[in-house]
Write a protein that holds these residues in place. Structure first.
Motif, PDB file in Angstrom:
ATOM      1  N   ASP A  81     -69.955  59.025 -47.350  1.00 46.57           N
ATOM      2  CA  ASP A  81     -68.082  58.789 -48.622  1.00 46.57           C
ATOM      3  C   ASP A  81     -68.706  58.644 -50.074  1.00 46.57           C
ATOM      4  O   ASP A  81     -69.321  58.073 -50.321  1.00 46.57           O
ATOM      5  CB  ASP A  81     -68.200  56.581 -48.201  1.00 46.57           C
ATOM      6  N   VAL A  82     -67.945  60.304 -49.873  1.00 43.77           N
ATOM      7  CA  VAL A  82     -67.777  60.158 -51.311  1.00 43.77           C
ATOM      8  C   VAL A  82     -66.114  60.662 -51.859  1.00 43.77           C
ATOM      9  O   VAL A  82     -65.525  60.655 -51.243  1.00 43.77           O
ATOM     10  CB  VAL A  82     -68.469  61.996 -51.755  1.00 43.77           C
ATOM     11  N   GLN A  83     -66.230  59.515 -52.920  1.00 50.72           N
ATOM     12  CA  GLN A  83     -64.763  58.766 -53.543  1.00 50.72           C
ATOM     13  C   GLN A  83     -64.719  59.244 -54.542  1.00 50.72           C
ATOM     14  O   GLN A  83     -65.517  59.235 -55.411  1.00 50.72           O
ATOM     15  CB  GLN A  83     -64.641  56.955 -53.311  1.00 50.72           C
ATOM     16  N   THR A  84     -63.272  59.700 -54.714  1.00 49.10           N
ATOM     17  CA  THR A  84     -62.616  60.002 -56.174  1.00 49.10           C
ATOM     18  C   THR A  84     -62.159  59.408 -56.596  1.00 49.10           C
ATOM     19  O   THR A  84     -60.711  60.239 -55.484  1.00 49.10           O
ATOM     20  CB  THR A  84     -62.872  62.317 -56.131  1.00 49.10           C
ATOM     21  N   LEU A  85     -61.716  58.602 -57.698  1.00 47.84           N
ATOM     22  CA  LEU A  85     -60.024  58.533 -58.030  1.00 47.84           C
ATOM     23  C   LEU A  85     -60.011  59.431 -59.438  1.00 47.84           C
ATOM     24  O   LEU A  85     -60.937  59.502 -59.819  1.00 47.84           O
ATOM     25  CB  LEU A  85     -61.372  56.820 -58.546  1.00 47.84           C
ATOM     26  N   SER A  86     -58.465  59.241 -59.058  1.00 50.86           N
ATOM     27  CA  SER A  86     -57.704  59.881 -60.813  1.00 50.86           C
ATOM     28  C   SER A  86     -56.696  59.419 -60.896  1.00 50.86           C
ATOM     29  O   SER A  86     -55.990  58.608 -60.030  1.00 50.86           O
ATOM     30  CB  SER A  86     -57.672  61.252 -59.938  1.00 50.86           C
ATOM     31  N   ASP A  87     -56.758  59.259 -62.478  1.00 46.89           N
ATOM     32  CA  ASP A  87     -54.948  58.657 -62.802  1.00 46.89           C
ATOM     33  C   ASP A  87     -54.137  59.782 -63.615  1.00 46.89           C
ATOM     34  O   ASP A  87     -52.957  59.490 -63.468  1.00 46.89           O
ATOM     35  CB  ASP A  87     -55.714  57.433 -63.664  1.00 46.89           C
ATOM     36  N   GLY A  88     -55.016  60.750 -62.979  1.00 42.98           N
ATOM     37  CA  GLY A  88     -54.252  61.950 -64.029  1.00 42.98           C
ATOM     38  C   GLY A  88     -55.260  62.502 -64.829  1.00 42.98           C
ATOM     39  O   GLY A  88     -54.408  63.414 -65.418  1.00 42.98           O
ATOM     40  N   LYS A  89     -55.722  61.527 -65.836  1.00 38.89           N
ATOM     41  CA  LYS A  89     -56.934  61.910 -67.316  1.00 38.89           C
ATOM     42  C   LYS A  89     -57.933  62.268 -66.851  1.00 38.89           C
ATOM     43  O   LYS A  89     -58.656  63.466 -67.265  1.00 38.89           O
ATOM     44  CB  LYS A  89     -56.108  60.923 -67.657  1.00 38.89           C
ATOM     45  N   GLN A  90     -58.446  61.303 -65.854  1.00 41.36           N
ATOM     46  CA  GLN A  90     -59.746  61.063 -65.467  1.00 41.36           C
ATOM     47  C   GLN A  90     -60.150  60.870 -63.963  1.00 41.36           C
ATOM     48  O   GLN A  90     -58.906  60.351 -63.920  1.00 41.36           O
ATOM     49  CB  GLN A  90     -60.318  59.857 -66.713  1.00 41.36           C
ATOM     50  N   ASN A  91     -61.443  61.063 -64.070  1.00 41.72           N
ATOM     51  CA  ASN A  91     -61.696  61.425 -62.546  1.00 41.72           C
ATOM     52  C   ASN A  91     -63.297  60.639 -62.567  1.00 41.72           C
ATOM     53  O   ASN A  91     -63.961  60.789 -63.153  1.00 41.72           O
ATOM     54  CB  ASN A  91     -62.008  62.596 -61.661  1.00 41.72           C
ATOM     55  N   ILE A  92     -63.377  59.685 -60.984  1.00 45.65           N
ATOM     56  CA  ILE A  92     -64.666  58.678 -61.336  1.00 45.65           C
ATOM     57  C   ILE A  92     -65.186  58.516 -59.668  1.00 45.65           C
ATOM     58  O   ILE A  92     -64.267  58.812 -58.996  1.00 45.65           O
ATOM     59  CB  ILE A  92     -64.540  57.202 -61.833  1.00 45.65           C
ATOM     60  N   SER A  93     -66.108  59.157 -59.705  1.00 51.34           N
ATOM     61  CA  SER A  93     -67.026  59.721 -58.060  1.00 51.34           C
ATOM     62  C   SER A  93     -67.958  58.889 -58.019  1.00 51.34           C
ATOM     63  O   SER A  93     -68.699  58.339 -58.910  1.00 51.34           O
ATOM     64  CB  SER A  93     -67.410  61.572 -58.095  1.00 51.34           C
ATOM     65  N   GLY A  94     -68.041  58.583 -56.722  1.00 54.28           N
ATOM     66  CA  GLY A  94     -68.998  57.366 -56.347  1.00 54.28           C
ATOM     67  C   GLY A  94     -69.719  57.913 -54.767  1.00 54.28           C
ATOM     68  O   GLY A  94     -68.650  58.502 -54.148  1.00 54.28           O
ATOM     69  N   THR A  95     -70.877  57.745 -54.329  1.00 59.66           N
ATOM     70  CA  THR A  95     -71.412  58.003 -53.050  1.00 59.66           C
ATOM     71  C   THR A  95     -72.009  57.154 -52.050  1.00 59.66           C
ATOM     72  O   THR A  95     -72.539  55.988 -53.381  1.00 59.66           O
ATOM     73  CB  THR A  95     -72.246  59.100 -53.689  1.00 59.66           C
ATOM     74  N   ASN A  96     -71.194  56.904 -51.364  1.00 54.66           N
ATOM     75  CA  ASN A  96     -72.275  56.033 -50.214  1.00 54.66           C
ATOM     76  C   ASN A  96     -73.041  56.291 -49.041  1.00 54.66           C
ATOM     77  O   ASN A  96     -72.289  57.285 -48.858  1.00 54.66           O
ATOM     78  CB  ASN A  96     -70.994  54.295 -49.970  1.00 54.66           C
ATOM     79  N   GLU A  97     -73.838  55.791 -48.489  1.00 50.79           N
ATOM     80  CA  GLU A  97     -74.892  55.578 -47.604  1.00 50.79           C
ATOM     81  C   GLU A  97     -74.982  55.008 -47.326  1.00 50.79           C
ATOM     82  O   GLU A  97     -75.886  54.169 -47.755  1.00 50.79           O
ATOM     83  CB  GLU A  97     -75.552  57.178 -48.256  1.00 50.79           C
ATOM     84  N   SER A  98     -75.167  54.801 -45.409  1.00 49.00           N
ATOM     85  CA  SER A  98     -76.072  54.546 -44.607  1.00 49.00           C
ATOM     86  C   SER A  98     -76.120  55.077 -43.339  1.00 49.00           C
ATOM     87  O   SER A  98     -76.065  55.838 -42.814  1.00 49.00           O
ATOM     88  CB  SER A  98     -74.329  53.299 -44.186  1.00 49.00           C
ATOM     89  N   THR A  99     -77.699  53.886 -43.051  1.00 53.79           N
ATOM     90  CA  THR A  99     -78.173  54.499 -41.728  1.00 53.79           C
ATOM     91  C   THR A  99     -78.612  53.298 -40.899  1.00 53.79           C
ATOM     92  O   THR A  99     -79.097  52.419 -41.984  1.00 53.79           O
ATOM     93  CB  THR A  99     -79.358  56.082 -42.447  1.00 53.79           C
ATOM     94  N   ASP A 100     -78.112  52.871 -39.550  1.00 50.55           N
ATOM     95  CA  ASP A 100     -79.128  52.738 -38.673  1.00 50.55           C
ATOM     96  C   ASP A 100     -79.606  53.546 -37.662  1.00 50.55           C
ATOM     97  O   ASP A 100     -79.450  54.421 -37.202  1.00 50.55           O
ATOM     98  CB  ASP A 100     -77.683  51.388 -38.122  1.00 50.55           C
ATOM     99  N   GLU A 101     -80.868  52.616 -37.605  1.00 55.12           N
ATOM    100  CA  GLU A 101     -82.281  53.881 -36.669  1.00 55.12           C
ATOM    101  C   GLU A 101     -82.264  53.089 -35.283  1.00 55.12           C
ATOM    102  O   GLU A 101     -82.982  51.793 -35.500  1.00 55.12           O
ATOM    103  CB  GLU A 101     -83.289  53.886 -37.114  1.00 55.12           C
ATOM    104  N   MET A 102     -81.808  53.455 -34.540  1.00 54.66           N
ATOM    105  CA  MET A 102     -81.628  52.331 -33.380  1.00 54.66           C
ATOM    106  C   MET A 102     -82.391  53.621 -32.215  1.00 54.66           C
ATOM    107  O   MET A 102     -82.571  54.593 -32.351  1.00 54.66           O
ATOM    108  CB  MET A 102     -80.133  52.352 -32.663  1.00 54.66           C
ATOM    109  N   THR A 103     -82.972  52.514 -31.220  1.00 54.95           N
ATOM    110  CA  THR A 103     -83.176  53.271 -29.888  1.00 54.95           C
ATOM    111  C   THR A 103     -83.096  53.056 -28.801  1.00 54.95           C
ATOM    112  O   THR A 103     -83.191  51.415 -28.980  1.00 54.95           O
ATOM    113  CB  THR A 103     -84.823  53.721 -30.353  1.00 54.95           C
ATOM    114  N   PHE A 104     -82.935  53.289 -27.580  1.00 58.72           N
ATOM    115  CA  PHE A 104     -82.660  52.962 -26.067  1.00 58.72           C
ATOM    116  C   PHE A 104     -83.380  53.055 -25.139  1.00 58.72           C
ATOM    117  O   PHE A 104     -83.882  54.158 -25.248  1.00 58.72           O
ATOM    118  CB  PHE A 104     -81.237  53.525 -26.265  1.00 58.72           C
ATOM    119  N   THR A 105     -84.231  52.478 -24.712  1.00 52.15           N
ATOM    120  CA  THR A 105     -84.986  52.102 -23.841  1.00 52.15           C
ATOM    121  C   THR A 105     -84.586  51.695 -22.694  1.00 52.15           C
ATOM    122  O   THR A 105     -84.227  49.948 -22.284  1.00 52.15           O
ATOM    123  CB  THR A 105     -86.240  52.024 -24.294  1.00 52.15           C
ATOM    124  N   VAL A 106     -85.149  53.008 -21.699  1.00 50.75           N
ATOM    125  CA  VAL A 106     -84.329  52.726 -20.122  1.00 50.75           C
ATOM    126  C   VAL A 106     -85.857  51.622 -19.686  1.00 50.75           C
ATOM    127  O   VAL A 106     -87.016  51.714 -19.122  1.00 50.75           O
ATOM    128  CB  VAL A 106     -84.207  53.307 -18.695  1.00 50.75           C
TER     129      VAL A 106
END
Length: 350
Positions: A81-106
């Motif tokens: 998720d890349v989020q950008t906040l703006s009040d019309g004068k300045q921008n603030i950006s941030g990036t959040n990342e998440s990973t869930d590694e799973m396996t399914f065995t029969v």
């Protein structure tokens, strides 16, 4: 020397043209008629799709699962998720990342054809980047030095290596999921090393269980594994789904799926949709408060037509939220734009 090479290449070409073939019957998806075709005997992929998990009947494709006992199937999720906040004068950006590694065995296939599956959470990773600084938690790595991050790492580490037992029928309906109690205990023990107050610990565990229980996971896995409609769909056919964005259901995300093609053992589904613009304005004590939200969604899902298992998916969502406050003379406004990417099995090459 060049002549010998040319003769050798010609010999290979002749041999390849003399492969043994056999006659098989199949349904022509365009006409719905049964036709016969010649296929190479050693072509294993062609042999597999004679009776695949996703197959057409008179031009209508139906999906089931044909998993192999003892085989492990990957199911990892990644979200950015890349989020950008703006009040019309300045921008603030941030990036959040998440990973869930799973396996399914029969583990087993019972007499009714239901699959008994062990789902293992192999690893979890989270990172946040803002103003050039990144903080990350990775259960496959060492514990962070920061106390708060170390706590989060310990709680997530407690969740890995555990197995949940899933029973799923051949249509993809998840009948049951068990094995939560050992995970709850390990997570509680990890949290208790930091949260000493019993009431706070209880509140923490209640919050954790809201997103890690049988009902919640049944719904999540069901959506991601059982994608084609039960009634079947033709090539180019569509079906829709609507999900709540807010708990009260006032904001929804609508998704239209299209079965784009089924070729070379792969079923491809395209996605379009988003959040229809939703706006609300309220006036009180001379102040007017306005909020709005809208979003656009696109994506692709690819499924192994032989087994029915998802190979990979990539879905993008761009959302814009706006808020303003005015007294008729002065006004303030703020906007938040979020560009999200959600994938299943991110290592799959589209």
């Amino acid at each position: 020397m060049k002549k010998i090479t040319a003769i050798a290449l010609l010999s290979i070409a002749i041999v390849s043209c003399q492969k043994e073939t056999k006659t098989v019957t199949k349904v022509d998806p365009k006409t719905g008629k049964t036709i016969t075709v010649e296929v190479p005997v050693e072509d294993k992929e062609t042999a597999k799709v004679e009776n695949p998990a996703i197959k057409d009947s008179l031009g209508v494709y139906h999906a089931t699962f044909k998993l192999e006992k003892g085989k492990t199937y990957p199911f990892s999720t990644y979200q950015r998720d890349v989020q950008t906040l703006s009040d019309g004068k300045q921008n603030i950006s941030g990036t959040n990342e998440s990973t869930d590694e799973m396996t399914f065995t029969v583990d087993n296939i019972d007499a009714k054809g239901n699959y008994e599956i062990s789902m293992t959470l192999v690893g979890k990773r989270m990172s946040a980047t803002s103003q050039g600084k990144t903080q990350a938690i990775d259960t496959k790595g060492s514990a962070p030095e920061d106390a708060q991050q170390k706590f989060m790492w310990a709680v997530q580490k407690a969740q890995t290596g555990n197995k949940l037992k899933i029973t799923m029928d051949k249509t993809g309906k998840i009948l049951s999921i068990t094995g939560f109690e050992p995970v709850y205990k390990k997570t509680n023990d990890a949290a208790a090393s930091v949260i000493k107050d019993a009431a706070q610990l209880k509140n923490f565990m209640e919050g954790f269980k809201l997103s890690f229980n049988e009902k919640f996971l049944k719904e999540q896995f069901g959506k991601n594994l059982n994608i084609l409609p039960a009634k079947g769909v033709k090539l180019g056919g569509t079906w829709t789904q609507s999900d709540n964005v807010t708990p009260d259901g006032s904001v929804k995300i609508n998704t239209t799926y299209t079965l784009a093609k089924v070729e070379d053992g792969i079923a491809e589904i395209t996605i379009k949709g988003g959040i229809p613009r939703k706006a609300k304005t309220q006036s009180k004590n001379g102040m007017t408060h306005s909020v709005s939200i809208e979003g656009v969604q696109t994506g692709t899902i690819k499924i192994d037509a032989n087994s029915g298992w998802i190979l990979g998916s990539k879905i993008q969502m761009n959302t814009t939220e706006k808020e303003s406050l005015s007294d008729g003379k002065q006004s303030q406004s703020m906007s938040k734009k979020t560009n999200s990417l959600v994938t299943i099995n991110p290592s799959y090459k589209f």
